[in-house]
Design a protein around this motif. Sequence first.
Motif, PDB file in Angstrom:
ATOM      1  N   TYR A 313     -25.919 -11.642  39.856  1.00 29.82           N
ATOM      2  CA  TYR A 313     -26.370 -12.642  39.295  1.00 29.82           C
ATOM      3  C   TYR A 313     -26.415 -12.724  37.699  1.00 29.82           C
ATOM      4  CZ  TYR A 313     -28.451 -14.780  43.341  1.00 29.82           C
ATOM      5  OH  TYR A 313     -28.490 -15.325  44.536  1.00 29.82           O
ATOM      6  N   VAL A 314     -26.347 -11.298  37.228  1.00 28.46           N
ATOM      7  CA  VAL A 314     -26.338 -11.128  35.584  1.00 28.46           C
ATOM      8  C   VAL A 314     -25.207 -12.055  35.103  1.00 28.46           C
ATOM      9  CG1 VAL A 314     -26.080  -9.266  33.871  1.00 28.46           C
ATOM     10  CG2 VAL A 314     -27.539  -8.726  35.807  1.00 28.46           C
ATOM     11  N   ASP A 315     -23.858 -11.608  35.588  1.00 30.70           N
ATOM     12  CA  ASP A 315     -22.896 -12.209  35.001  1.00 30.70           C
ATOM     13  C   ASP A 315     -23.099 -13.951  35.054  1.00 30.70           C
ATOM     14  OD1 ASP A 315     -21.734 -10.097  34.222  1.00 30.70           O
ATOM     15  OD2 ASP A 315     -20.532  -9.920  35.961  1.00 30.70           O
ATOM     16  N   VAL A 316     -23.842 -14.438  36.192  1.00 32.06           N
ATOM     17  CA  VAL A 316     -23.999 -16.015  35.850  1.00 32.06           C
ATOM     18  C   VAL A 316     -24.864 -16.202  35.094  1.00 32.06           C
ATOM     19  CG1 VAL A 316     -24.620 -17.773  37.567  1.00 32.06           C
ATOM     20  CG2 VAL A 316     -23.166 -15.985  38.630  1.00 32.06           C
ATOM     21  N   VAL A 317     -25.877 -15.325  34.956  1.00 32.04           N
ATOM     22  CA  VAL A 317     -26.967 -15.902  34.005  1.00 32.04           C
ATOM     23  C   VAL A 317     -26.302 -15.679  32.575  1.00 32.04           C
ATOM     24  CG1 VAL A 317     -29.111 -14.931  32.598  1.00 32.04           C
ATOM     25  CG2 VAL A 317     -28.973 -14.951  35.166  1.00 32.04           C
ATOM     26  N   HIS A 318     -25.586 -14.905  32.303  1.00 29.64           N
ATOM     27  CA  HIS A 318     -24.992 -14.895  30.902  1.00 29.64           C
ATOM     28  C   HIS A 318     -23.837 -15.807  30.903  1.00 29.64           C
ATOM     29  CE1 HIS A 318     -26.326 -10.407  30.387  1.00 29.64           C
ATOM     30  NE2 HIS A 318     -27.089 -11.204  30.106  1.00 29.64           N
ATOM     31  N   GLY A 319     -23.171 -16.289  32.078  1.00 32.62           N
ATOM     32  CA  GLY A 319     -22.516 -17.361  32.237  1.00 32.62           C
ATOM     33  C   GLY A 319     -21.635 -17.711  31.199  1.00 32.62           C
ATOM     34  N   GLY A 320     -21.110 -19.104  31.075  1.00 26.96           N
ATOM     35  CA  GLY A 320     -20.076 -19.527  29.910  1.00 26.96           C
ATOM     36  C   GLY A 320     -20.553 -21.010  29.832  1.00 26.96           C
ATOM     37  N   PRO A 321     -19.663 -21.575  29.074  1.00 23.65           N
ATOM     38  CA  PRO A 321     -19.963 -22.992  28.759  1.00 23.65           C
ATOM     39  C   PRO A 321     -19.801 -23.827  30.077  1.00 23.65           C
ATOM     40  CG  PRO A 321     -17.565 -22.448  28.127  1.00 23.65           C
ATOM     41  CD  PRO A 321     -18.280 -21.317  28.707  1.00 23.65           C
ATOM     42  N   PRO A 322     -20.509 -25.080  29.989  1.00 21.04           N
ATOM     43  CA  PRO A 322     -20.347 -25.904  31.038  1.00 21.04           C
ATOM     44  C   PRO A 322     -18.909 -26.189  31.544  1.00 21.04           C
ATOM     45  CG  PRO A 322     -22.199 -26.579  29.504  1.00 21.04           C
ATOM     46  CD  PRO A 322     -21.214 -25.546  28.738  1.00 21.04           C
ATOM     47  N   ALA A 323     -18.088 -26.581  30.582  1.00 20.92           N
ATOM     48  CA  ALA A 323     -16.597 -26.554  30.862  1.00 20.92           C
ATOM     49  C   ALA A 323     -16.070 -25.827  31.881  1.00 20.92           C
ATOM     50  CB  ALA A 323     -15.822 -26.496  29.768  1.00 20.92           C
ATOM     51  N   GLU A 324     -16.465 -24.471  32.131  1.00 23.83           N
ATOM     52  CA  GLU A 324     -15.845 -23.554  33.024  1.00 23.83           C
ATOM     53  C   GLU A 324     -16.701 -23.773  34.130  1.00 23.83           C
ATOM     54  OE1 GLU A 324     -16.584 -19.426  31.733  1.00 23.83           O
ATOM     55  OE2 GLU A 324     -15.298 -19.849  30.181  1.00 23.83           O
ATOM     56  N   ALA A 325     -18.022 -24.173  34.117  1.00 17.02           N
ATOM     57  CA  ALA A 325     -18.916 -24.596  35.226  1.00 17.02           C
ATOM     58  C   ALA A 325     -18.174 -25.804  35.950  1.00 17.02           C
ATOM     59  CB  ALA A 325     -20.245 -24.822  35.286  1.00 17.02           C
ATOM     60  N   LEU A 326     -17.997 -26.940  35.336  1.00 18.32           N
ATOM     61  CA  LEU A 326     -17.423 -27.970  35.869  1.00 18.32           C
ATOM     62  C   LEU A 326     -16.084 -27.945  36.546  1.00 18.32           C
ATOM     63  CD1 LEU A 326     -18.214 -30.598  32.988  1.00 18.32           C
ATOM     64  CD2 LEU A 326     -19.255 -30.484  35.284  1.00 18.32           C
ATOM     65  N   ALA A 327     -14.820 -26.938  35.972  1.00 17.78           N
ATOM     66  CA  ALA A 327     -13.672 -26.651  36.407  1.00 17.78           C
ATOM     67  C   ALA A 327     -13.825 -25.899  37.731  1.00 17.78           C
ATOM     68  CB  ALA A 327     -12.988 -25.854  35.474  1.00 17.78           C
ATOM     69  N   MET A 328     -14.902 -24.989  37.701  1.00 17.04           N
ATOM     70  CA  MET A 328     -15.362 -24.086  39.037  1.00 17.04           C
ATOM     71  C   MET A 328     -15.834 -24.969  40.032  1.00 17.04           C
ATOM     72  SD  MET A 328     -17.734 -20.906  39.308  1.00 17.04           S
ATOM     73  CE  MET A 328     -19.107 -21.370  38.861  1.00 17.04           C
ATOM     74  N   ILE A 329     -16.331 -26.099  39.802  1.00 15.70           N
ATOM     75  CA  ILE A 329     -17.087 -26.868  40.897  1.00 15.70           C
ATOM     76  C   ILE A 329     -15.984 -28.118  41.489  1.00 15.70           C
ATOM     77  CG2 ILE A 329     -18.726 -28.725  41.416  1.00 15.70           C
ATOM     78  CD1 ILE A 329     -20.541 -27.253  39.115  1.00 15.70           C
ATOM     79  N   THR A 330     -15.236 -28.472  40.513  1.00 15.18           N
ATOM     80  CA  THR A 330     -14.343 -29.390  40.996  1.00 15.18           C
ATOM     81  C   THR A 330     -12.807 -29.031  41.330  1.00 15.18           C
ATOM     82  OG1 THR A 330     -13.762 -29.991  38.611  1.00 15.18           O
ATOM     83  CG2 THR A 330     -15.652 -31.158  39.703  1.00 15.18           C
ATOM     84  N   GLY A 331     -12.491 -27.994  40.439  1.00  9.81           N
ATOM     85  CA  GLY A 331     -11.187 -27.709  40.570  1.00  9.81           C
ATOM     86  C   GLY A 331     -10.178 -28.380  39.415  1.00  9.81           C
ATOM     87  N   ARG A 332     -10.688 -29.096  38.476  1.00  9.62           N
ATOM     88  CA  ARG A 332     -10.159 -29.760  37.558  1.00  9.62           C
ATOM     89  C   ARG A 332     -10.464 -29.382  36.371  1.00  9.62           C
ATOM     90  NH1 ARG A 332     -10.849 -35.761  40.731  1.00  9.62           N
ATOM     91  NH2 ARG A 332      -9.772 -35.057  42.729  1.00  9.62           N
ATOM     92  N   THR A 333      -9.522 -29.673  35.407  1.00  6.72           N
ATOM     93  CA  THR A 333      -9.457 -29.646  33.933  1.00  6.72           C
ATOM     94  C   THR A 333     -10.519 -30.468  33.196  1.00  6.72           C
ATOM     95  OG1 THR A 333      -7.210 -28.927  33.754  1.00  6.72           O
ATOM     96  CG2 THR A 333      -8.161 -29.219  31.819  1.00  6.72           C
ATOM     97  N   THR A 334     -11.286 -30.101  32.445  1.00  7.33           N
ATOM     98  CA  THR A 334     -12.375 -30.660  31.565  1.00  7.33           C
ATOM     99  C   THR A 334     -11.813 -31.112  30.405  1.00  7.33           C
ATOM    100  OG1 THR A 334     -13.161 -28.879  30.607  1.00  7.33           O
ATOM    101  CG2 THR A 334     -14.105 -29.428  32.792  1.00  7.33           C
TER     102      THR A 334
END
Length: 431
Positions: A313-334
Motif C-alpha cells: 500500500y505504501v507505493d500506491v499511497v506515494h503513487g504517481g500522476p493521474p496519467a499513470e493511473a488512467l493508463a493503468m485503468i484503461t490500458g490506453r495512452t493519456t
Amino acid sequence: MGYHRNNWRQVAGKAAPFIPGGRELMAAVDVVQGISDTVGRSQLQYVRGGHPLVELPWQPPGPPPNPQRAEAVGRQAWDILFASEQQYSARSLLDQVGNLLMPLPPTELDLVIRRFGTQGLERWDQLTHVEDEHGEPAYDWPRQQALFNWLLRTVSPYGAMLIGAGMTCSQPNDDPGCDCGDHGWVLPEGPFAKVDGAYVTENWQWVSGATEALSWQDMDQGIYGTCWLLTSMQAVLQANPQHAPRHFRQEANGTVTITLYDEGRPDPITMVPDLPYGHGRLWGATGHTEDARYAETWPGYFEKAAAQGAGNYVDVVHGGPPAEALAMITGRTTQKLDLNSPWLIQEIADRKSRGQALVATTAGTSDRQKLAGGRLAQSHAYFLKDVDPAGGRMCLGNPWGDGATRKMWECWLTLQEVGSYLVQIDAVDTW
C-alpha cells in the motif's frame, strides 16, 4: 449539481437551527443512526494484526473429491516444497508443485491447500522469494500473480483465506503508520439484497447504495493518499459505466478479480476479499461510509488490486500522476491538455461528449493546504465532473466523497481560475 444521496444530513444540519424542534430531531436521528451503524460490528470477521480464517458456504464446481488421490498428491507436493532449494533450485521446486496441483479438480485442490496449512503455504511463499544466481526472485511477477490468481479462484473461501494468511506475497503489505496496535484485516459482512435501489444486510438493516452495483458516485478516499488513483477511476466510470462490469468480477468462491493494465496488456489480479481495518473502520477507500458492513466496498478492492500490483500500500499511497493511473485503468495512452488554451472549456466539453475521462491536478505541496478560498485542496487530484461551455466554466469532483464538506465536494472554476489553481489536466479514451 446535486450532492447525491447522503446530502440530506448536511442540508438538514444547516436547516435544523431555523426549524422549531430541529436540533432535537437531528439529535434523535443521530442516536438512531449511531445504533444502526454499531449493530453487528462485534460480529465482523476481524483479526488484529493478521488475516481472518472463516468457514463460509461454498458450492464447488466439478466432481466430488477423491480423498485418497488428494492425500497422495498433497504428500508428494509437501515433500517437494520442503526439499533443498540449494540442491534442486527454488524455481524447479515451484514448477514441480504447480505441475502436480494443476490437474486436480477444485475440491481436491482445496483438500491439498488445507493439508498444507499455514506451515506449508509459508514455505511455498518462502520459495517464491529465493533469489537466483542473478539476485532475482525465483518467480517473476507475472508468473507469480498468475499462480495466485488460479489458486484463489479455484479453492474454497476458507482455502483462499488460508492462502492470503500464509502466502504473504499473495496480499499487499499494509503499514498504516500507526502504533496503536488496533490494525488488521476484516471480511466485510454480507450478503446484501437490493430493495428499491437501496441495499439491506442479511439482518434487514438499511444500507446506502447506488442504484448501480459499481458507480462513480461510490467513492470516499479513506486514510490512504490515493486520490490520484481513485479519482481516475471515478472519471473512467462516469465516462464509461460499462468499464466496471468488464474489469471487476466476484468469483464463485467470494474472491475478487480486478483487471488492470501493464503497458497496455491486461493484468488480472485475484484477491482474498479481506480489507485493511483499524480504529473501528475500514482503513482504505469505501463508498460513502466507514462501516465495513456496507455494500459499497468495491473502491477498497480496486485500491487493494493496485496495491497488490505495486507490492504494498505504501507505493500506491506515494503513487504517481493521474496519467499513470488512467493508463493503468484503461490500458490506453493519456493526452495532456493545454491549460493556456482560450478554448480549454470547449475542448473539455468535446472530450467528455466523446466518452473521455479527464482528471485535474491542483498546485501546491500538501492537500492539508487549501486553494480558491478553501474550495480546493493543494496537491490533490480531481475528476472533471461537469462542464458549462456557455458559462465558460468547469466543475471538479473530489474523491473525498461525503467525507468532504459541501464546499469541497465540488468546485466550479472559470477559465481564468484554471491557470491559477491547476497544473495539469489529463484525458484518456474509455470506450
